[in-house]
Design a protein around this motif. Structure first.
Motif, PDB file in Angstrom:
ATOM      1  N   TRP A 200       1.362  11.847  -3.318  1.00  0.00           N
ATOM      2  CA  TRP A 200       0.665  10.740  -2.681  1.00  0.00           C
ATOM      3  C   TRP A 200       1.402   9.432  -2.916  1.00  0.00           C
ATOM      4  O   TRP A 200       1.844   9.139  -4.013  1.00  0.00           O
ATOM      5  N   SER A 201       1.574   8.686  -1.856  1.00  0.00           N
ATOM      6  CA  SER A 201       2.143   7.345  -2.010  1.00  0.00           C
ATOM      7  C   SER A 201       1.484   6.451  -0.976  1.00  0.00           C
ATOM      8  O   SER A 201       1.030   6.930   0.050  1.00  0.00           O
ATOM      9  N   PRO A 202       1.422   5.153  -1.239  1.00  0.00           N
ATOM     10  CA  PRO A 202       0.742   4.261  -0.289  1.00  0.00           C
ATOM     11  C   PRO A 202       1.489   4.220   1.034  1.00  0.00           C
ATOM     12  O   PRO A 202       2.689   4.414   1.088  1.00  0.00           O
TER      13      PRO A 202
ATOM     14  N   THR B  17      -1.763  -0.942  -2.342  1.00  0.00           N
ATOM     15  CA  THR B  17      -1.127  -1.426  -3.562  1.00  0.00           C
ATOM     16  C   THR B  17      -0.926  -2.919  -3.380  1.00  0.00           C
ATOM     17  O   THR B  17      -1.179  -3.449  -2.315  1.00  0.00           O
ATOM     18  N   ALA B  18      -0.432  -3.557  -4.427  1.00  0.00           N
ATOM     19  CA  ALA B  18      -0.264  -5.006  -4.349  1.00  0.00           C
ATOM     20  C   ALA B  18       0.628  -5.405  -3.186  1.00  0.00           C
ATOM     21  O   ALA B  18       0.460  -6.457  -2.591  1.00  0.00           O
ATOM     22  N   ALA B  19       1.595  -4.535  -2.860  1.00  0.00           N
ATOM     23  CA  ALA B  19       2.535  -4.904  -1.806  1.00  0.00           C
ATOM     24  C   ALA B  19       2.081  -4.467  -0.424  1.00  0.00           C
ATOM     25  O   ALA B  19       2.793  -4.660   0.551  1.00  0.00           O
ATOM     26  N   SER B  20       0.924  -3.867  -0.300  1.00  0.00           N
ATOM     27  CA  SER B  20       0.468  -3.432   1.019  1.00  0.00           C
ATOM     28  C   SER B  20       0.087  -4.644   1.846  1.00  0.00           C
ATOM     29  O   SER B  20      -0.464  -5.614   1.325  1.00  0.00           O
ATOM     30  N   PRO B  21       0.346  -4.579   3.151  1.00  0.00           N
ATOM     31  CA  PRO B  21      -0.007  -5.726   3.987  1.00  0.00           C
ATOM     32  C   PRO B  21      -1.517  -5.802   4.185  1.00  0.00           C
ATOM     33  O   PRO B  21      -2.234  -4.834   3.996  1.00  0.00           O
TER      34      PRO B  21
ATOM     35  N   ARG C 130       7.584   1.114  -7.905  1.00  0.00           N
ATOM     36  CA  ARG C 130       6.645   0.944  -9.006  1.00  0.00           C
ATOM     37  C   ARG C 130       5.695   2.127  -9.074  1.00  0.00           C
ATOM     38  O   ARG C 130       5.167   2.571  -8.059  1.00  0.00           O
ATOM     39  N   PRO C 131       5.460   2.676 -10.249  1.00  0.00           N
ATOM     40  CA  PRO C 131       4.547   3.817 -10.334  1.00  0.00           C
ATOM     41  C   PRO C 131       3.116   3.387 -10.034  1.00  0.00           C
ATOM     42  O   PRO C 131       2.745   2.238 -10.252  1.00  0.00           O
ATOM     43  N   LEU C 132       2.347   4.302  -9.519  1.00  0.00           N
ATOM     44  CA  LEU C 132       0.972   3.991  -9.154  1.00  0.00           C
ATOM     45  C   LEU C 132       0.140   3.746 -10.402  1.00  0.00           C
ATOM     46  O   LEU C 132       0.353   4.380 -11.428  1.00  0.00           O
ATOM     47  N   PRO C 133      -0.851   2.870 -10.309  1.00  0.00           N
ATOM     48  CA  PRO C 133      -1.618   2.537 -11.508  1.00  0.00           C
ATOM     49  C   PRO C 133      -2.709   3.542 -11.845  1.00  0.00           C
ATOM     50  O   PRO C 133      -3.766   3.169 -12.333  1.00  0.00           O
ATOM     51  N   TYR C 134      -2.457   4.826 -11.589  1.00  0.00           N
ATOM     52  CA  TYR C 134      -3.467   5.833 -11.931  1.00  0.00           C
ATOM     53  C   TYR C 134      -2.851   6.756 -12.959  1.00  0.00           C
ATOM     54  O   TYR C 134      -1.656   7.037 -12.911  1.00  0.00           O
TER      55      TYR C 134
END
Lengths: 874, 118
Positions: A334-336, A257-261, A113-117
């Motif tokens: 950059w990625s989470p 991100t939403a999926a980060s723990p 999913r692309p980052l929301p920025y």
């Protein structure tokens, strides 16, 4: 509305033709033909009325839709007649498509999913590493951060961020809030405007400035009930007043991100550096850096620029950056952050379900082929009546499309259910509840359905086109349509199926062996019967003395609880947290830094954890903040740095302090069970002030027979009574920590294992189906053989051999493909070579066993054929 | 009377369009009238299957070269026929088809009777 148009157009054409017939009939009558005759003469002149109507209708373009509707209705009728076939096909497809949907939705949420920025592709992560000492990505020290910020030329925005610890007291209860300290430039760099108020200014980054904070949407909703007048209010964090200056919009949870723990950050406060910190080169690696590329700058240019700055400031401070302390800088999109395994596990799962889909499609294609053979007569009649090849292909594809669409819908339902089930399991690396079946996933599923439709439909469509009409219309059914090419088709489908199955089996075999190897790894400590209580003692509220007092009090009170055998303290729990420090051994050059894992512990930590004390002694009350600094090291450190000497009494430097080794303990795994044990330095929690962490974990060992989790409630009340304002972050046990560290391995094993089982089952059904059909078709041949004196056992052997031949071909392909495929998961394997003969051999044997099993029943049926009935069957 | 075999109708599809458009240059007519007109004018040499006329008429109507309307017959007010009339676009198409046809026939004539060239 278009339908009404069509109806009226139909009626129009009817009317027109009728009026034509009337006119023609009238003309005929005028030329003397009797009335009856005239009518027929008019009709003759017009020609085939139906064909005229058809052709006229065709002009208006309804035909395609009409034909499609016709096909759909026809397919529906066929399926209703043969519900069993439809059910099996749809179920098989549902499993194949559903698995793909589920895995893709996880991959999408985590990786794709692309980052929301805005223009997220221009965001860059800048990181450092120490190539001589340490593999991982590191942040920067304050002056290094400033150097990158000020001296690089390729970035239009540059920001730094560090995780921060915030204690918040509401209604007397202490709450720990996760958040980040960031520079003011973070928000403009990301390009996100606050929902309310503003973000911080550069002024507010100064240590002397008034403290401000920006809230997250979720925190604003839960703690301020979305009050729009929250701007300007004061919130007490870490015993200090922070003024709320802004609220971020919904969904902004940088850097998660939403999926980060774990918990997403609740607030952001300015990151300030004192002037002392700004001159303390190479002191820490805590500041993470994110930047935005200027327009027209490439990644390579950014890399070069960052490396140039790193070389520059290191040249300016040769005294500090020498020996082992050489930094390398790098820039990447950059990625989470996710765990290292996630980026391998997810594509591996995607590949496994891809193979599963291939197998499912092969099975369904075989089913359709079998049905196509039975429908030979019907197809030939249609052809004779004028159906074009294109028309027949379209019909087959429509039928297949209905099957795949139904399979797709059922598959989505299956995927949804399994995601809900997965939610119950917690994986430390991903937040599964953020995974949902949204539009992107549905689009992907439709694409998969389309592909499956083509895969399944090609074989029967091809058969329809090439069926020989004359043979089919002949009465003798046994001549009907087993052309050599169709047989080859069927066999190649089975070979593809078996090859895919073998690949998945090999994969699951390797994962299984890796997992078995990992759980055999000795931990070094005893995780049974333990309870962990996590707290945090922030620096503002707890001065070092106060902290020690509180810690000792709580430890003593906890130890006196019934059911508790012993209590210890630590700042970092093995396999859950880790921290490294850099040190220099006495007598070595002062720039020869090395890394070691580090934790601050109480004296009886080793006893409580059941880590053996090999030499010397552990910390005691004699080791206070004012007495000489001491450390306990682990075996690996002793072996590595003092190989043939007694480490007790030896010294080393760390962060400006000198420490003496007083004891050596056994090795334990701190980072991960599949990583080698690193040298470890333990310091006394009462002696050293932890600069980097405020964490405090109470470790209770319960008496035998006592369930440690039941101690939680009493532990909580003890802590509350000792200090009301100390927030308790949570309870867990060491067993949970150990198993959570293996969670991603366990789950990928379970998943790939299940896929392998399903693949085996489908292959079994596939082989069984093909061979059964072959036997049914060749009943006459079997009858002849038996009549000519063949023994039943020979017939059985004949068919078993056919089955094994197919399997052998498939296995050969599968092993070759498998050998290539496993190279991609080599990082996941532990203790097994990539071309592990046990896994490969096991997979092959298992498949042959399944093939034998599947061939046995049809073989037996063939050998039981009654020659008389077979020969009489005509 | 030579009856045109079914295959030949396909070949004449483009030509049929041109003939229909030309017929309607004189004024609106319904399908039956058009068929009869062509038959009469060519002295029964060109006999079009009435059945192939209607798909052609509808195709021309769809392309916008003809406009159709149900009107009562001139002779018998009780009966209604679907009358087709040429549109402006149809007129343009007719002249385009005419010139194409002329070109084609000239080219064929040059091949067939080259002596007449000089």
């Amino acid at each position: 509305m278009r339908w009404c148009l069509r109806k009226s157009r139909e009626q129009d054409i009817d009317r027109e033709l009728r009026s034509h017939l009337d006119a023609e009939a009238e003309e005929q009558r005028e030329s003397g033909v009797p009335k009856e005759e005239a009518h027929y003469a008019a009709k003759r002149a017009l020609g085939n009325v139906t064909r005229v109507k058809e052709e006229t209708r065709a002009v208006w373009g309804w035909t395609t839709i009409e034909r499609f509707v016709q096909d759909v209705r026809y397919a529906g009728r066929l399926f209703r007649k043969d519900l069993g076939f439809a059910a099996v096909a749809i179920f098989t497809l549902a499993v194949g498509i559903g698995a793909n949907t589920a895995i893709f939705s996880v991959m999408d949420a985590v990786l794709l999913r692309p980052l929301p920025y805005p223009d997220a592709k221009q965001l860059i992560r800048v990181w450092q590493s120490e190539p001589r000492m340490f593999e991982g990505h590191l942040g920067a020290a304050p002056p290094e951060f400033a150097a990158y910020r000020d001296r690089t030329r390729v970035f239009s925005g540059f920001a730094g961020y560090e995780p921060g610890s915030f204690d918040f007291i509401s209604e007397g209860e202490a709450e720990h809030i996760p958040g980040y300290n960031t520079t003011a430039s973070l928000f403009p760099t990301l390009g996100i405007q606050p929902l309310l108020g503003r973000t911080f200014t550069a002024q507010e980054e100064l240590p002397s400035a008034r403290k401000v904070v920006v809230l997250s949407y979720k925190f604003w909703r839960s703690h301020y009930a979305s009050d729009t007048h929250v701007i300007g209010k004061i919130i007490r964090l870490n015993e200090q007043p922070y003024q709320i200056v802004g609220v971020m919009p919904k969904g902004f949870i940088f850097p998660s991100t939403a999926a980060s723990p774990g918990e997403p950050p609740a607030l952001w406060a300015p990151l300030s550096f004192t002037s002392h910190q700004l001159n303390d080169w190479a002191s820490s690696f805590d500041t993470n850096m994110i930047a935005r590329l200027k327009d027209g700058v490439s990644f390579a240019q950014a890399q070069d620029d960052v490396k140039r700055v790193a070389a520059e400031f290191q040249k300016e401070h040769p005294g500090i950056y020498s020996g082992n302390m050489i930094l390398a800088a790098s820039a990447e999109p950059w990625s989470p952050q996710f765990g290292g395994h996630t980026r391998i596990v997810l594509p591996m799962l995607a590949a496994a379900v891809g193979f599963l889909l291939l197998i499912a499609c092969a099975n369904v294609a075989n089913l359709l082929l079998a049905r196509a053979r039975e429908r030979q007569r019907e197809i030939s009649i249609r052809k004779a009546l004028g159906a074009s090849a294109g028309r027949l292909t379209r019909q087959v594809l429509t039928e297949t499309a209905i099957l795949t669409l139904s399979g797709g819908i059922a598959g989505c339902a299956l995927a949804y259910a399994s995601l809900r089930l997965m939610n119950v399991v917690s994986i430390s690396e991903i937040n599964v509840s953020a995974v949902s079946i949204d539009l992107r996933v549905l689009l992907f599923t439709s694409a998969v359905c389309g592909m499956a439709c083509l895969l399944c439909g090609i074989a029967p469509a091809w058969m329809f086109r090439n069926s020989n009409m004359h043979d089919a219309l002949k009465q003798s059914g046994r001549q009907s349509g087993q052309s050599r090419t169709s047989r080859r088709f069927v066999r190649s489908l089975i070979v593809v199926e078996i090859a895919s199955c073998v690949v998945v089996l090999i994969g699951s075999g390797l994962l299984l062996r890796s997992f078995i190897q990992i759980i055999k790894v000795p931990l070094g400590f005893d995780p049974a019967q333990t309870l962990l209580v996590r707290t945090t003692l922030n620096r503002q509220r707890y001065s070092p003395d106060r902290r020690h007092t509180v810690e000792r009090t709580i430890a003593a009170r906890l130890a006196s609880l019934p059911g508790v055998a012993a209590v210890a303290l630590t700042t970092h729990v093995p396999l859950a947290d880790e921290r490294q420090i850099g040190f220099v051994i006495d007598g070595r050059p002062p720039d020869e830094f090395h890394w070691a894992d580090n934790a601050l512990v109480s004296g009886d930590y080793f006893r409580v954890m059941k880590i053996p004390l090999l030499r010397g002694r552990t910390f005691s009350d004699a080791n206070t903040a004012t007495s000489p600094l001491v450390a306990v090291v682990n075996e690996t450190m002793a072996r590595q740095y003092w190989p043939n000497e007694d480490p007790v009494g030896k010294g080393f430097h760390w962060g400006g302090r000198h420490l003496t080794v007083i004891g050596v303990v056994g090795d334990i795994h701190i980072e991960a069970l599949d990583k080698p044990i690193a040298p470890t330095i333990y310091n006394s929690i009462y002696q050293i002030e932890s600069g980097a962490t405020s964490s405090g974990v109470f470790l209770l060992r319960a008496r035998t027979g006592q369930d440690p989790t039941r101690l939680a409630a009493s532990a909580q009340s003890v802590i509350r009574s000792a200090d009301r304002g100390l927030p308790i972050l949570g309870f867990s046990t060491l067993q949970q920590v150990v198993s959570s560290s293996l969670a991603i391995r366990r789950i990928s094993l379970q998943l790939v294992g299940s896929f392998a089982l399903i693949a085996l089952l489908l292959s079994l059904i596939g082989i069984y189906g093909v061979l059964s059909y072959a036997v049914a078709r060749r009943t006459q041949e079997m009858g002849v053989r038996l009549a000519l004196g063949a023994k039943p056992i020979e017939i059985k052997a004949l068919l078993l051999r056919e089955g094994i031949q197919l399997a052998a071909l498939g296995v050969a392909f599968g092993v070759v493909i498998g050998a290539f495929a496993v190279q991609y998961i080599s990082k996941l394997l532990f203790g097994v070579p990539t071309l592990d003969p046990v896994s490969f051999g096991g997979g092959v044997l298992l498949l042959f066993a399944v093939a034998l099993l599947a061939s046995y029943v049809p073989a037996r049926r063939a050998s039981r054929v009654d020659p008389m009935t077979a020969l009489r069957y005509e | 009377m030579a009856k045109e075999p079914a295959g030949r109708v396909e070949l004449l599809q483009g030509t049929l369009d041109m003939l229909i458009l030309r017929t309607l240059l004189f004024g609106p007519a319904h399908g039956h009238q058009i068929a009869k007109h062509i038959q009469r004018t060519t002295d029964d040499l060109l006999q079009i299957e009435h059945g192939s006329l209607y798909p052609a008429l509808h195709r021309l109507e769809r392309k916008g070269w003809l406009a159709a309307k149900w009107e009562p017959a001139a002779k018998d007010q009780k009966r209604e026929y679907k009358y087709y009339r040429l549109t402006a676009a149809g007129r343009k198409q007719l002249s385009a088809e005419e010139s194409k046809w002329k070109q084609m026939t000239q080219a064929i004539a040059r091949v067939m009777w080259p002596a007449e060239e000089g």
